[in-house]
Scaffold this active site. Structure first.
Site, PDB file in Angstrom:
ATOM      1  N   SER A 101     112.542 125.201  90.281  1.00 18.91           N
ATOM      2  CA  SER A 101     113.464 126.324  90.507  1.00 18.91           C
ATOM      3  C   SER A 101     112.848 127.591  89.938  1.00 18.91           C
ATOM      4  CB  SER A 101     114.781 126.034  89.775  1.00 18.91           C
ATOM      5  OG  SER A 101     115.607 127.165  89.780  1.00 18.91           O
TER       6      SER A 101
ATOM      7  N   TYR B  98     119.018 122.903  82.227  1.00 22.18           N
ATOM      8  CA  TYR B  98     118.517 123.110  83.592  1.00 22.18           C
ATOM      9  C   TYR B  98     117.186 123.861  83.559  1.00 22.18           C
ATOM     10  CZ  TYR B  98     118.495 124.028  88.582  1.00 22.18           C
ATOM     11  OH  TYR B  98     118.133 124.060  89.911  1.00 22.18           O
TER      12      TYR B  98
HETATM   13  N1  LIG Z   1     120.602 125.603  95.701  1.00 23.24           N
HETATM   14  C1  LIG Z   1     119.968 126.350  94.821  1.00 23.24           C
HETATM   15  O1  LIG Z   1     120.343 127.528  94.584  1.00 23.24           O
HETATM   16  C2  LIG Z   1     118.755 125.796  94.103  1.00 23.24           C
HETATM   17  C3  LIG Z   1     117.882 126.722  93.518  1.00 23.24           C
HETATM   18  C4  LIG Z   1     116.745 126.229  92.874  1.00 23.24           C
HETATM   19  C5  LIG Z   1     116.510 124.870  92.813  1.00 23.24           C
HETATM   20  N2  LIG Z   1     117.390 124.005  93.385  1.00 23.24           N
HETATM   21  C6  LIG Z   1     117.086 122.570  93.281  1.00 23.24           C
HETATM   22  O2  LIG Z   1     117.029 122.037  94.572  1.00 23.24           O
HETATM   23  C7  LIG Z   1     117.246 120.630  94.513  1.00 23.24           C
HETATM   24  C8  LIG Z   1     118.185 120.219  95.635  1.00 23.24           C
HETATM   25  O3  LIG Z   1     119.451 120.785  95.381  1.00 23.24           O
HETATM   26  P1  LIG Z   1     120.322 121.484  96.520  1.00 23.24           P
HETATM   27  O4  LIG Z   1     120.319 122.928  96.257  1.00 23.24           O
HETATM   28  O5  LIG Z   1     119.920 120.986  97.843  1.00 23.24           O
HETATM   29  O6  LIG Z   1     121.782 120.979  96.109  1.00 23.24           O
HETATM   30  P2  LIG Z   1     122.720 119.843  96.751  1.00 23.24           P
HETATM   31  O7  LIG Z   1     123.048 120.192  98.151  1.00 23.24           O
HETATM   32  O8  LIG Z   1     123.836 119.677  95.777  1.00 23.24           O
HETATM   33  O9  LIG Z   1     121.794 118.553  96.755  1.00 23.24           O
HETATM   34  C9  LIG Z   1     121.505 117.816  95.600  1.00 23.24           C
HETATM   35  C10 LIG Z   1     121.050 116.442  95.996  1.00 23.24           C
HETATM   36  O10 LIG Z   1     120.702 115.710  94.808  1.00 23.24           O
HETATM   37  C11 LIG Z   1     121.319 114.435  94.888  1.00 23.24           C
HETATM   38  N3  LIG Z   1     121.594 113.931  93.540  1.00 23.24           N
HETATM   39  C12 LIG Z   1     122.247 114.545  92.532  1.00 23.24           C
HETATM   40  N4  LIG Z   1     122.349 113.729  91.485  1.00 23.24           N
HETATM   41  C13 LIG Z   1     121.771 112.552  91.835  1.00 23.24           C
HETATM   42  C14 LIG Z   1     121.585 111.294  91.207  1.00 23.24           C
HETATM   43  N5  LIG Z   1     122.067 111.055  89.971  1.00 23.24           N
HETATM   44  N6  LIG Z   1     120.928 110.320  91.861  1.00 23.24           N
HETATM   45  C15 LIG Z   1     120.463 110.529  93.126  1.00 23.24           C
HETATM   46  N7  LIG Z   1     120.617 111.686  93.782  1.00 23.24           N
HETATM   47  C16 LIG Z   1     121.270 112.683  93.147  1.00 23.24           C
HETATM   48  C17 LIG Z   1     122.594 114.666  95.696  1.00 23.24           C
HETATM   49  O11 LIG Z   1     122.959 113.465  96.367  1.00 23.24           O
HETATM   50  P3  LIG Z   1     124.186 112.495  95.991  1.00 23.24           P
HETATM   51  O12 LIG Z   1     125.285 113.341  95.421  1.00 23.24           O
HETATM   52  O13 LIG Z   1     124.533 111.858  97.309  1.00 23.24           O
HETATM   53  O14 LIG Z   1     123.615 111.530  95.020  1.00 23.24           O
HETATM   54  C18 LIG Z   1     122.123 115.659  96.721  1.00 23.24           C
HETATM   55  O15 LIG Z   1     121.545 115.015  97.822  1.00 23.24           O
HETATM   56  C19 LIG Z   1     117.797 120.356  93.103  1.00 23.24           C
HETATM   57  O16 LIG Z   1     116.800 119.766  92.318  1.00 23.24           O
HETATM   58  C20 LIG Z   1     118.144 121.744  92.578  1.00 23.24           C
HETATM   59  O17 LIG Z   1     118.033 121.809  91.188  1.00 23.24           O
HETATM   60  C21 LIG Z   1     118.502 124.439  94.043  1.00 23.24           C
END
Ligand SMILES: NC(=O)c1ccc[n+]([C@@H]2O[C@H](COP(=O)([O-])OP(=O)(O)OC[C@H]3O[C@@H](n4cnc5c(N)ncnc54)[C@H](OP(=O)(O)O)[C@@H]3O)[C@@H](O)[C@H]2O)c1
Length: 262
Positions: A137, A150
């Site tokens: 991130s 985080y």
């Molecule tokens: N969106 C942003 O603004 C942003 C910015 C920078 C970085 N990121 C990073 O991008 C990555 C993806 O996040 P996203 O933005 O796409 O959010 P998201 O839509 O909430 O997706 C998160 C994913 O992680 C899975 N997950 C969470 N906890 C888990 C666990 N204990 N075991 C297995 N799977 C788990 C969730 O699946 P289940 O709930 O089905 O398990 C979901 O598929 C993350 O690492 C996040 O930190 C996001």
């Protein structure tokens, strides 16, 4: 065995960036292994993809479940890409937040990345092909209140990736690793966190998942080790870490993002 098979394993594939990685990799002909906890969403996604895709339900905060995913990686001779994408945020000051949530975050962001990357590279390096994308991130470049674990775990993901880049490039292997460092992106992330996007950041700061994933995959093909999508985030990550620590603390203390999430 079909020697043209190319398999990608994506964690956190049930929504957001993970689901977008699945769609874009499917369009590039990858066979997929999709990992997350919500089976129904994974099955819906696999049904919509034009390639063979397997669902693996696993909670990556659980050591036993991680061992199963690791085994799946070890047993897949055509694994060409691992995307360590699963992740989540938490709210409140570190000592006020639920400890179990902080521990789970370390398990998912750090231990899952360590264990799955270890298994993947142990196969890819001898085969002389493959890659790993660690979804960190922009937070890996900063520190903010209510976001301590985080920023720390995402910072670790970036440092870990940089270490691997040094090792792999010293070996001269074509195997590639990348830390993808997105800023605010439209996914389920902030819904899970329970925060109002309009209060977190101005609309012009938000990225689309499709552009983030496209930049990551193009970056990997071009051998780019750190990918920061969006010119505004590239500017931030180039300048902010160069400021003296005291100035960074002063600035972060005043950030509306910090205030609203406490
Ligand atoms: N969106 C942003 O603004 C942003 C910015 C920078 C970085 N990121 C990073 O991008 C990555 C993806 O996040 P996203 O933005 O796409 O959010 P998201 O839509 O909430 O997706 C998160 C994913 O992680 C899975 N997950 C969470 N906890 C888990 C666990 N204990 N075991 C297995 N799977 C788990 C969730 O699946 P289940 O709930 O089905 O398990 C979901 O598929 C993350 O690492 C996040 O930190 C996001």
């Amino acid at each position: 065995m079909d020697s043209k098979r190319r398999v990608a394993l994506i964690t956190g594939a049930s929504s957001g960036l993970g689901a977008e990685f699945a769609r874009q990799l499917a369009a590039r002909g990858f066979e997929l292994i999709l990992v997350a906890r919500r089976r129904e969403l994974l099955e819906k996604l696999t049904a919509s993809l034009p390639v063979r895709a397997r669902v693996m339900v696993a909670d990556l905060s659980d050591r036993v479940a991680r061992a199963e995913v690791r085994r799946c990686i070890e047993e897949e001779p055509d694994l060409e890409l691992l995307v360590n994408n699963a992740g989540f945020g938490t709210r409140r000051r570190f000592w006020e937040a639920d400890l179990a949530g902080q521990q789970a975050m370390h398990e998912v962001h750090v231990m899952a990345t360590v264990e799955l990357t270890h298994a993947a590279l142990a196969g890819m390096v001898p085969r002389g092909r493959g890659g790993v994308i660690n979804v960190a991130s922009v937070a890996s470049f900063a520190r903010s209140a209510s976001n301590v674990s985080y920023c720390a775990t995402k910072g670790w993901m970036k440092d870990f990736t940089e270490g691997l880049v040094v090792e792999l490039s010293a070996m001269g292997t074509p195997v590639r690793v990348q830390a993808l460092c997105p800023g605010f992106t439209y996914t389920e992330f902030h819904d899970v966190l329970g925060v109002d996007r309009t209060k977190v950041a101005a609309s012009w700061l938000w990225l689309q998942a499709a552009e983030v994933v496209r930049e990551s995959l193009e970056g990997l093909a071009g051998g780019k080790a750190i990918v920061v999508p969006g010119w505004h985030y590239r500017l931030f990550t180039a300048l902010f870490p160069r400021l003296p620590f005291g100035v960074r603390v002063w600035l972060q203390k005043r950030s509306p993002h910090t205030r609203d999430r406490l």
